[in-house]
Design a protein around this motif. Structure first.
Motif, PDB file in Angstrom:
ATOM      1  N   CYS A   1      30.865  45.152  47.256  1.00  0.00           N
ATOM      2  CA  CYS A   1      29.800  44.200  46.923  1.00  0.00           C
ATOM      3  C   CYS A   1      30.153  42.778  47.339  1.00  0.00           C
ATOM      4  O   CYS A   1      29.300  41.894  47.263  1.00  0.00           O
TER       5      CYS A   1
ATOM      6  N   THR B   1      25.198  42.411  43.878  1.00  0.00           N
ATOM      7  CA  THR B   1      26.052  42.031  42.746  1.00  0.00           C
ATOM      8  C   THR B   1      25.203  41.691  41.524  1.00  0.00           C
ATOM      9  O   THR B   1      25.482  42.160  40.416  1.00  0.00           O
TER      10      THR B   1
ATOM     11  N   CYS C   1      23.411  44.989  40.234  1.00  0.00           N
ATOM     12  CA  CYS C   1      24.350  45.911  39.587  1.00  0.00           C
ATOM     13  C   CYS C   1      24.826  45.368  38.245  1.00  0.00           C
ATOM     14  O   CYS C   1      24.907  46.117  37.265  1.00  0.00           O
ATOM     15  N   ALA C   2      25.120  44.081  38.176  1.00  0.00           N
ATOM     16  CA  ALA C   2      25.551  43.477  36.913  1.00  0.00           C
ATOM     17  C   ALA C   2      24.464  43.642  35.848  1.00  0.00           C
ATOM     18  O   ALA C   2      24.761  44.028  34.705  1.00  0.00           O
TER      19      ALA C   2
ATOM     20  N   LEU D   1      24.422  47.329  34.841  1.00  0.00           N
ATOM     21  CA  LEU D   1      25.632  47.713  34.103  1.00  0.00           C
ATOM     22  C   LEU D   1      25.571  47.228  32.652  1.00  0.00           C
ATOM     23  O   LEU D   1      26.004  47.933  31.741  1.00  0.00           O
TER      24      LEU D   1
ATOM     25  N   THR E   1      38.184  44.240  33.629  1.00  0.00           N
ATOM     26  CA  THR E   1      38.222  45.015  34.870  1.00  0.00           C
ATOM     27  C   THR E   1      39.566  44.824  35.554  1.00  0.00           C
ATOM     28  O   THR E   1      40.375  44.010  35.132  1.00  0.00           O
TER      29      THR E   1
ATOM     30  N   SER F   1      35.910  44.488  41.948  1.00  0.00           N
ATOM     31  CA  SER F   1      34.947  44.363  40.855  1.00  0.00           C
ATOM     32  C   SER F   1      34.870  42.963  40.260  1.00  0.00           C
ATOM     33  O   SER F   1      34.077  42.716  39.356  1.00  0.00           O
TER      34      SER F   1
ATOM     35  N   LEU G   1      31.412  41.402  40.232  1.00  0.00           N
ATOM     36  CA  LEU G   1      30.553  42.095  39.270  1.00  0.00           C
ATOM     37  C   LEU G   1      30.824  41.645  37.840  1.00  0.00           C
ATOM     38  O   LEU G   1      29.889  41.367  37.091  1.00  0.00           O
TER      39      LEU G   1
ATOM     40  N   GLU H   1      29.517  38.151  37.265  1.00  0.00           N
ATOM     41  CA  GLU H   1      28.056  38.126  37.126  1.00  0.00           C
ATOM     42  C   GLU H   1      27.617  38.752  35.807  1.00  0.00           C
ATOM     43  O   GLU H   1      26.665  38.278  35.177  1.00  0.00           O
ATOM     44  N   MET H   2      28.302  39.801  35.363  1.00  0.00           N
ATOM     45  CA  MET H   2      27.981  40.388  34.060  1.00  0.00           C
ATOM     46  C   MET H   2      28.212  39.363  32.947  1.00  0.00           C
ATOM     47  O   MET H   2      27.395  39.239  32.037  1.00  0.00           O
TER      48      MET H   2
ATOM     49  N   ASP I   1      34.029  49.093  39.793  1.00  0.00           N
ATOM     50  CA  ASP I   1      32.983  49.264  40.799  1.00  0.00           C
ATOM     51  C   ASP I   1      32.778  50.744  41.091  1.00  0.00           C
ATOM     52  O   ASP I   1      31.669  51.249  41.033  1.00  0.00           O
TER      53      ASP I   1
ATOM     54  N   VAL J   1      29.677  51.111  38.596  1.00  0.00           N
ATOM     55  CA  VAL J   1      28.521  51.151  39.484  1.00  0.00           C
ATOM     56  C   VAL J   1      28.351  52.581  39.988  1.00  0.00           C
ATOM     57  O   VAL J   1      27.278  53.159  39.891  1.00  0.00           O
TER      58      VAL J   1
END
Length: 187
Positions: A31, A38, A41-42, A45, A59, A64, A67, A70-71, A130, A158
């Motif tokens: 990603c 990104t 997916c975030a 998730l 993580t 990742s 990700l 962004e989460m 990821d 993901v």
């Protein structure tokens, strides 16, 4: 180069099929540089997070990282944790565990500074990756959380590759098959 078309978080992508061994090829999910993927997916998730919540996201480096960042941004989390592949000068007395991954040659270690470990003590931690294939990185992250005195609240990814798709303890956005040298899906 052969590619594999996949729908992830409502987006279509083509993953390059890459050789791991003569008998095993994988669809490479990366990603980095794909901001749209990104963000999507975030968002998705976070929907897989346990209903009873979590205190922190965790993580392993490196793919990742965008990700998890962004989460954290989307969820309003002020802090998240990354298990590093090597000890860093800023890590006081780091904890470490060993990990065997199909995409990394040999055994690698994952490290977490004691200062971060103290913050995890007694906390519920959502593990994120990821792609989960053999589950080696996931096991190593889980072990680090336990060494720190935290509790794993859930595990999300993901993609789940190969047999990881059958694991009831992992929630994921999409399955990813393994491939033969000719690009066909491994049975």
């Amino acid at each position: 180069m052969d590619t594999y078309p996949i729908q992830i978080a409502g987006l279509e992508r083509r993953l390059p099929i890459c050789r791991v061994t003569d008998e095993l090829y994988i669809g490479a999910f990366i990603c980095f540089g794909d901001a749209e993927l990104t963000v999507a997916c975030a968002r998705e998730l976070l929907k897989l997070a346990p209903a009873d919540g979590y205190d922190y996201l965790f993580t392993a480096e490196a793919k990742s990282i965008p990700l998890i960042h962004e989460m954290a941004r989307q969820s309003g989390a002020g802090k998240y944790f990354i298990a590093r592949k090597g000890p860093k000068a800023y890590m006081p007395d780091p904890l470490h565990v060993e990990d065997q991954s199909i995409t990394t040659a040999g055994v690698q270690r994952l490290y977490l500074g004691r200062d971060d470990a103290e913050l995890l003590r007694g906390k519920r931690v959502l593990l994120m990756d990821d792609v989960i294939s053999t589950g080696g990185s996931l096991r190593a992250m889980e072990e680090l959380v336990k060494l720190a005195g935290g509790v794993v609240a859930g595990k999300v990814a993901v993609l789940a590759e190969g047999d990881a798709q059958k694991r009831p303890d992992i929630r994921f956005l999409a399955p990813l098959p393994l491939f033969n040298a000719d690009g066909s899906i491994k049975k």
